[in-house]
Design a protein around this motif. Sequence first.
Motif, PDB file in Angstrom:
ATOM      1  N   GLU A 303       3.466  -7.047  17.689  1.00  0.00           N
ATOM      2  CA  GLU A 303       2.079  -6.942  17.235  1.00  0.00           C
ATOM      3  C   GLU A 303       1.568  -8.266  16.652  1.00  0.00           C
ATOM      4  N   LYS A 304       2.275  -8.759  15.638  1.00  0.00           N
ATOM      5  CA  LYS A 304       1.847 -10.007  14.974  1.00  0.00           C
ATOM      6  C   LYS A 304       1.988 -11.189  15.930  1.00  0.00           C
ATOM      7  N   GLY A 305       3.018 -11.157  16.771  1.00  0.00           N
ATOM      8  CA  GLY A 305       3.234 -12.231  17.743  1.00  0.00           C
ATOM      9  C   GLY A 305       2.062 -12.328  18.705  1.00  0.00           C
ATOM     10  N   MET A 306       1.633 -11.192  19.229  1.00  0.00           N
ATOM     11  CA  MET A 306       0.500 -11.202  20.167  1.00  0.00           C
ATOM     12  C   MET A 306      -0.797 -11.600  19.459  1.00  0.00           C
ATOM     13  N   GLU A 307      -0.949 -11.194  18.199  1.00  0.00           N
ATOM     14  CA  GLU A 307      -2.143 -11.620  17.440  1.00  0.00           C
ATOM     15  C   GLU A 307      -2.211 -13.139  17.388  1.00  0.00           C
ATOM     16  N   LEU A 308      -1.053 -13.771  17.139  1.00  0.00           N
ATOM     17  CA  LEU A 308      -1.010 -15.234  17.090  1.00  0.00           C
ATOM     18  C   LEU A 308      -1.382 -15.824  18.456  1.00  0.00           C
ATOM     19  N   ILE A 309      -0.772 -15.309  19.508  1.00  0.00           N
ATOM     20  CA  ILE A 309      -1.034 -15.846  20.860  1.00  0.00           C
ATOM     21  C   ILE A 309      -2.512 -15.723  21.209  1.00  0.00           C
ATOM     22  N   GLU A 310      -3.106 -14.581  20.882  1.00  0.00           N
ATOM     23  CA  GLU A 310      -4.514 -14.362  21.248  1.00  0.00           C
ATOM     24  C   GLU A 310      -5.445 -15.330  20.509  1.00  0.00           C
ATOM     25  N   ARG A 311      -5.010 -15.842  19.366  1.00  0.00           N
ATOM     26  CA  ARG A 311      -5.837 -16.806  18.607  1.00  0.00           C
ATOM     27  C   ARG A 311      -5.785 -18.206  19.225  1.00  0.00           C
ATOM     28  N   LEU A 312      -4.780 -18.466  20.071  1.00  0.00           N
ATOM     29  CA  LEU A 312      -4.559 -19.838  20.550  1.00  0.00           C
ATOM     30  C   LEU A 312      -5.115 -20.020  21.962  1.00  0.00           C
ATOM     31  N   PRO A 313      -6.078 -20.928  22.135  1.00  0.00           N
ATOM     32  CA  PRO A 313      -6.630 -21.129  23.474  1.00  0.00           C
ATOM     33  C   PRO A 313      -5.588 -21.721  24.421  1.00  0.00           C
ATOM     34  N   GLY A 314      -5.603 -21.246  25.672  1.00  0.00           N
ATOM     35  CA  GLY A 314      -4.722 -21.824  26.691  1.00  0.00           C
ATOM     36  C   GLY A 314      -3.271 -21.421  26.557  1.00  0.00           C
ATOM     37  N   VAL A 315      -2.980 -20.424  25.723  1.00  0.00           N
ATOM     38  CA  VAL A 315      -1.593 -19.972  25.548  1.00  0.00           C
ATOM     39  C   VAL A 315      -1.513 -18.489  25.897  1.00  0.00           C
ATOM     40  N   GLU A 316      -0.534 -18.124  26.714  1.00  0.00           N
ATOM     41  CA  GLU A 316      -0.337 -16.720  27.092  1.00  0.00           C
ATOM     42  C   GLU A 316       1.116 -16.327  26.843  1.00  0.00           C
ATOM     43  N   CYS A 317       1.347 -15.026  26.775  1.00  0.00           N
ATOM     44  CA  CYS A 317       2.707 -14.583  26.437  1.00  0.00           C
ATOM     45  C   CYS A 317       3.003 -13.231  27.070  1.00  0.00           C
ATOM     46  N   MET A 318       4.253 -13.062  27.486  1.00  0.00           N
ATOM     47  CA  MET A 318       4.752 -11.753  27.906  1.00  0.00           C
ATOM     48  C   MET A 318       6.032 -11.465  27.121  1.00  0.00           C
ATOM     49  N   MET A 319       6.088 -10.282  26.528  1.00  0.00           N
ATOM     50  CA  MET A 319       7.301  -9.915  25.767  1.00  0.00           C
ATOM     51  C   MET A 319       7.929  -8.671  26.360  1.00  0.00           C
ATOM     52  N   LEU A 320       9.239  -8.596  26.249  1.00  0.00           N
ATOM     53  CA  LEU A 320       9.956  -7.358  26.539  1.00  0.00           C
ATOM     54  C   LEU A 320      10.470  -6.853  25.208  1.00  0.00           C
ATOM     55  N   VAL A 321       9.935  -5.728  24.789  1.00  0.00           N
ATOM     56  CA  VAL A 321      10.217  -5.207  23.447  1.00  0.00           C
ATOM     57  C   VAL A 321      11.160  -4.019  23.564  1.00  0.00           C
ATOM     58  N   GLU A 322      12.228  -4.074  22.771  1.00  0.00           N
ATOM     59  CA  GLU A 322      13.256  -3.025  22.844  1.00  0.00           C
ATOM     60  C   GLU A 322      13.014  -1.971  21.770  1.00  0.00           C
ATOM     61  N   ASP A 323      13.063  -0.699  22.176  1.00  0.00           N
ATOM     62  CA  ASP A 323      12.923   0.364  21.169  1.00  0.00           C
ATOM     63  C   ASP A 323      14.305   0.791  20.673  1.00  0.00           C
ATOM     64  N   ALA A 324      14.310   1.711  19.704  1.00  0.00           N
ATOM     65  CA  ALA A 324      15.578   2.106  19.069  1.00  0.00           C
ATOM     66  C   ALA A 324      16.553   2.689  20.079  1.00  0.00           C
ATOM     67  N   GLY A 325      16.047   3.285  21.153  1.00  0.00           N
ATOM     68  CA  GLY A 325      16.924   3.875  22.164  1.00  0.00           C
ATOM     69  C   GLY A 325      17.379   2.881  23.218  1.00  0.00           C
ATOM     70  N   GLY A 326      16.968   1.618  23.092  1.00  0.00           N
ATOM     71  CA  GLY A 326      17.395   0.586  24.044  1.00  0.00           C
ATOM     72  C   GLY A 326      16.440   0.420  25.222  1.00  0.00           C
ATOM     73  N   GLY A 327      15.351   1.193  25.248  1.00  0.00           N
ATOM     74  CA  GLY A 327      14.369   1.045  26.338  1.00  0.00           C
ATOM     75  C   GLY A 327      13.532  -0.211  26.142  1.00  0.00           C
ATOM     76  N   LEU A 328      13.082  -0.810  27.259  1.00  0.00           N
ATOM     77  CA  LEU A 328      12.274  -2.030  27.187  1.00  0.00           C
ATOM     78  C   LEU A 328      10.825  -1.747  27.582  1.00  0.00           C
ATOM     79  N   THR A 329       9.888  -2.232  26.781  1.00  0.00           N
ATOM     80  CA  THR A 329       8.478  -2.117  27.122  1.00  0.00           C
ATOM     81  C   THR A 329       7.904  -3.516  27.298  1.00  0.00           C
ATOM     82  N   GLU A 330       7.115  -3.693  28.362  1.00  0.00           N
ATOM     83  CA  GLU A 330       6.518  -5.003  28.613  1.00  0.00           C
ATOM     84  C   GLU A 330       5.159  -5.089  27.928  1.00  0.00           C
ATOM     85  N   VAL A 331       4.937  -6.173  27.182  1.00  0.00           N
ATOM     86  CA  VAL A 331       3.653  -6.383  26.510  1.00  0.00           C
ATOM     87  C   VAL A 331       3.112  -7.737  26.981  1.00  0.00           C
TER      88      VAL A 331
END
Length: 342
Positions: A303-331
Motif C-alpha cells: 500500500e505505502k510502496g505504491m503510494e510512493l510510486i504513484e507520487r513519482l513521475p516516470g516511475v512504475e512498479c509491479m509487486m508480487l505480494v505474499e499472503d499468510a497462506g503463501g499465495g501471491l497477488t500481483e499489484v
Amino acid sequence: MTVRLKLLIAALLAGGVLAAALLAPASSRRYCATRAFMGTEVSITVISSRDPGPAMDAAFKAIEAAEGRLSRFKPDSDVSRINRLGIGRSMDISRETFRIIEKSIATSRISDGAFDVTVLPLIKLYPYGKEGKLALPERGAIDEAKKRIGSDKIVLTALDDKKLEIGFKVDGMEVDLGGIAKGYAVDTAIAALRHGGITSGIVEAGGDLYCMGRRPDGSKWTVAVRNPRGPGGVATLCLANLAVATSGDYERFFVVDGRRYSHIIDPRTGMPVARGVASASVVASDCETADALATAVSVLGAEKGMELIERLPGVECMMLVEDAGGGLTEVRSSSWEGAVGP
Ligand code: FAD
Ligand code: MG
C-alpha cells in the motif's frame, strides 16, 4: 560468487563469450559478454555494425571502477574507508560517491526512512550466509544497533566544487550501498557504451538492467520478471531506453523457525522484511533510481510502496505480494501497462 538471474532476458544468446547473433540484420550483429562483478554476474549485450569490443571493455571497466569505489567488501573502497571513520572526523570523497550518497539520503527522505544506506550495523546482526540452526539476535542488540542507524546522521559537506566531505554524527555508523550501487554501475556501463558509439543494447547486473535503444527490427527489448516462488516468469516487459530493477526475498535470505527473512532490513523496526512483498520490480529512466526504489517499496509494503510510486513521475512498479497462506497477488502501478507495453 552467487550467480543470480532475477530477470530472464528473453531471446538473448547465452552469455559468457563474445558471440554474434542470428537475429540482427546482416549489417549489424548481436554481441554478448558476461563477467563477474559485485558478487553477481554482469551481462552486456549490444547490437552493432562494427566491432563493439572497445566499447564493451570500457563498459566493464566502468563497472569495475564503480565496484572499486562503492563496495563494502573491498577494503580500499571509498565505502570501506568511510566505514572506518568513526565520529568527529570527516574525509574527502569522490564526486561520484558523494552524489550517490546524496541520492541515497534523498531516497530515504521520500520513503519515510524505509530506504536507508546506514543499515549495515543491523545487517551484521543477522545470520546471512550462515548454515545450521539459526536464531534471531536479542532485542537489546537490535535496539543498540538502531542507535547507529539513520541517513539524517550522515553529514555531507561540499566545501567548494572540488572538496567534498563526509562524516557521521554518531560513532559506529557504517554505510552499505548494496541497495543502490548495482543500478548506478549499470548506468555507468550504459554511459560508456554510448560514449563508444553504441546505441542499442542491454546491461544487466544481477537482475537490475537498462535497455538502450531498440532491437534491429525497431521493437522494444523484452525482459521477463521471474516468479519469486517457482520456475519461469510472471510478466513480460517491453522496454526502450528504460531501466528495471527487482528486489526480492528469494535469493538472499535466511530461515528461522520456518519463517523466511529477506536481506532487506526495515530500518524502523530493525528487523529484516519477513512477509509481504515477495518481489518488487521498478521501472524508471535510470537504473540507480529503479534499484533504490525497488528496495524502498520492499520495505514499505504494497500500500505505502505504491503510494510512493504513484507520487513519482516516470516511475512504475509491479509487486508480487505474499499472503499468510503463501499465495501471491500481483499489484501494478496505474501506468504500468503503458510503460512496459510493446
Ligand atoms: P536490493 O533490494 O537492491 O538491495 C538489498 C541490499 O541493500 C541488501 O543486501 C543490503 O546490502 C542493502 N539494504 C538492506 N536493507 C536496506 C534498506 N532498508 N535500505 C537500503 N539498503 C538496504 N555481494 C557479495 O556476496 N560479494 C561481494 O563482493 C559483493 N560486492 C558488491 C559490490 C557492490 C558495489 C554492490 C552494489 C553489491 C555487492 N554485493 C556483493 C551484493 C550486495 O551484497 C547485495 O546483496 C546486493 O547489492 C543486493 O542487491 P539486490 O538487487 O538483490 O537487492
Ligand atoms: Mg535495490
